[in-house]
Enzyme design. Structure first.
Site, short mmCIF file in Angstrom:
data_model
loop_
_atom_site.label_atom_id
_atom_site.label_comp_id
_atom_site.label_asym_id
_atom_site.label_seq_id
_atom_site.Cartn_x
_atom_site.Cartn_y
_atom_site.Cartn_z
N HIS A 62 42.62 45.48 38.80
CA HIS A 62 43.71 46.24 39.44
C HIS A 62 44.95 45.98 38.60
O HIS A 62 45.63 44.98 38.77
CB HIS A 62 43.95 45.73 40.86
CG HIS A 62 42.89 46.15 41.82
ND1 HIS A 62 42.99 47.27 42.61
CD2 HIS A 62 41.70 45.60 42.12
CE1 HIS A 62 41.93 47.39 43.35
NE2 HIS A 62 41.11 46.40 43.08
N ALA A 114 36.39 51.68 45.53
CA ALA A 114 35.02 51.23 45.33
C ALA A 114 34.48 50.85 46.71
O ALA A 114 35.19 50.23 47.49
CB ALA A 114 35.01 50.01 44.42
N MET A 218 37.30 47.45 51.42
CA MET A 218 38.39 46.56 51.83
C MET A 218 39.77 47.17 51.62
O MET A 218 40.77 46.46 51.56
CB MET A 218 38.29 45.24 51.04
CG MET A 218 36.96 44.52 51.21
SD MET A 218 36.81 43.07 50.17
CE MET A 218 35.07 42.66 50.37
N SER A 219 39.83 48.48 51.53
CA SER A 219 41.14 49.11 51.28
C SER A 219 41.24 50.43 52.02
O SER A 219 40.55 50.67 53.00
CB SER A 219 41.32 49.34 49.78
OG SER A 219 40.42 50.33 49.31
N HIS A 254 31.92 40.82 42.46
CA HIS A 254 33.02 41.68 42.04
C HIS A 254 32.71 42.32 40.69
O HIS A 254 33.06 43.47 40.44
CB HIS A 254 34.33 40.88 41.97
CG HIS A 254 35.50 41.70 41.49
ND1 HIS A 254 35.98 42.78 42.21
CD2 HIS A 254 36.27 41.62 40.38
CE1 HIS A 254 37.00 43.33 41.56
NE2 HIS A 254 37.19 42.64 40.44
N1 HPA Z 1 31.64 45.59 50.75
C1 HPA Z 1 32.98 45.63 50.90
N2 HPA Z 1 33.80 46.13 50.00
C2 HPA Z 1 33.26 46.64 48.88
C3 HPA Z 1 31.88 46.63 48.64
C4 HPA Z 1 31.03 46.09 49.65
O1 HPA Z 1 29.80 46.06 49.52
N3 HPA Z 1 31.68 47.22 47.44
C5 HPA Z 1 32.89 47.55 46.96
N4 HPA Z 1 33.86 47.20 47.82
#
Ligand code: HPA
Length: 287
Positions: A62, A114, A218-219, A254
């Site tokens: 990021h 993502a 998560m966003s 990640h």
């Molecule tokens: N879980 C939560 N957040 C994410 C994931 C996931 O599997 N992949 C990318 N962001």
């Protein structure tokens, strides 16, 4: 200094850097999805660290800068890199950039991210249009005093924000047409937001599937809520970077998420180049 004043100061700083240039479309780029920024012409790049009160991203992948310029030929403001609640930021900080976009006059945003794929049949690297979301973060960025000055037009900036069509139907349809022109199709999905930073357990993913979620991430959800509060139209596009916990073979990391993002970013860039001009033309005709 009040939150409103901080946002206004950041916006004033950016206005001074933009001159007469006035984008009405904003784009937020998710993990590993930075290619779009490289397609921007006449670009003015401003690191978040130079913008007053702007939160700094701490996550790899990021980069943390604003790119202002033209995509296709449409004026845009790109946010390359976002901050997340799991980094330790307050909800008001997570949504600060979206507030600034609203004050700058942005009328439509494209939020990319993502996400883990929950729905059976989803494949890594596919793009999914967000049709709706489930806020499972445990908080709402609009909690606290309401600030009506964030309204971009009458009937917005209200204490209670309608979320019936959080993700604009007409923008979703436009996105589908742009994808068709690019030679692919996109599913529509339901994005469930968790606060992170741990990935989910397989039991959580089974529960989320039962709740109707097809994507997890998560966003995005806080940004969407704040955008709707201001009256900004939202398009959300998820890149499935991995199968959600328990659905694939591997453990989640990640690096995997980031790499999968890298592999689809060019496709996303082409889609957004086409789409942004259409959206800009539409919202500008309605000003
Ligand atoms: N879980 C939560 N957040 C994410 C994931 C996931 O599997 N992949 C990318 N962001």
């Amino acid at each position: 200094m009040s939150y409103w004043d901080q946002v206004a100061e950041a916006a004033a700083f950016l206005r001074s850097r933009m001159g007469a240039f006035k984008p009405h479309v904003g784009i937020v780029l998710g993990s590993g999805l930075g290619a779009v920024a490289r397609a921007v012409t006449e670009a003015i790049e401003i690191p978040y660290s130079e913008i007053p009160h702007f939160p700094q991203s701490t996550v790899e992948g990021h980069s943390g800068r604003m790119v202002i310029g033209r995509l296709g030929s449409a004026p845009v403001i790109l946010l390359q890199g976002r901050v997340h609640f799991y980094e330790g930021y307050y909800p008001s900080e997570v949504t600060f950039p979206m507030r600034v976009l609203g004050v700058l006059g942005v009328r439509a945003v494209i939020l990319t991210n993502a996400a883990g794929g929950i729905q059976e049949g989803y494949r890594v690297g596919q793009l999914v249009v967000i049709a709706d979301h489930i806020n499972h973060m445990g908080w709402n960025p609009l909690a606290g005093p309401n600030e009506p000055r964030f309204a971009t037009r009458p009937g917005t900036g209200l204490r209670f924000t309608d979320m019936t069509e959080a993700y604009s139907k007409r923008l979703r349809e436009m996105a589908q047409r742009a994808a068709q022109d690019e030679g692919f199709t996109m599913d529509e999905g339901v994005y469930l937001a968790v606060s992170g930073p741990s990935f989910e357990t397989p039991a959580e993913i089974r529960a989320f599937r039962a709740l109707g979620a097809t994507l997890v991430g998560m966003s995005t959800v806080p940004e969407t809520i704040v955008a709707r509060h201001m009256g900004i139209e939202v398009l959300g596009i998820s890149c499935v970077t991995n199968l959600a916990a328990g659905l694939g073979e591997a453990r989640l990391s990640h690096e995997e998420v980031f790499e999968a993002g890298r592999q689809v970013e060019r496709k996303l860039a082409r889609l957004l180049e086409r789409l942004t001009l259409w959206i800009a033309t539409m919202v500008e005709a309605e000003l």
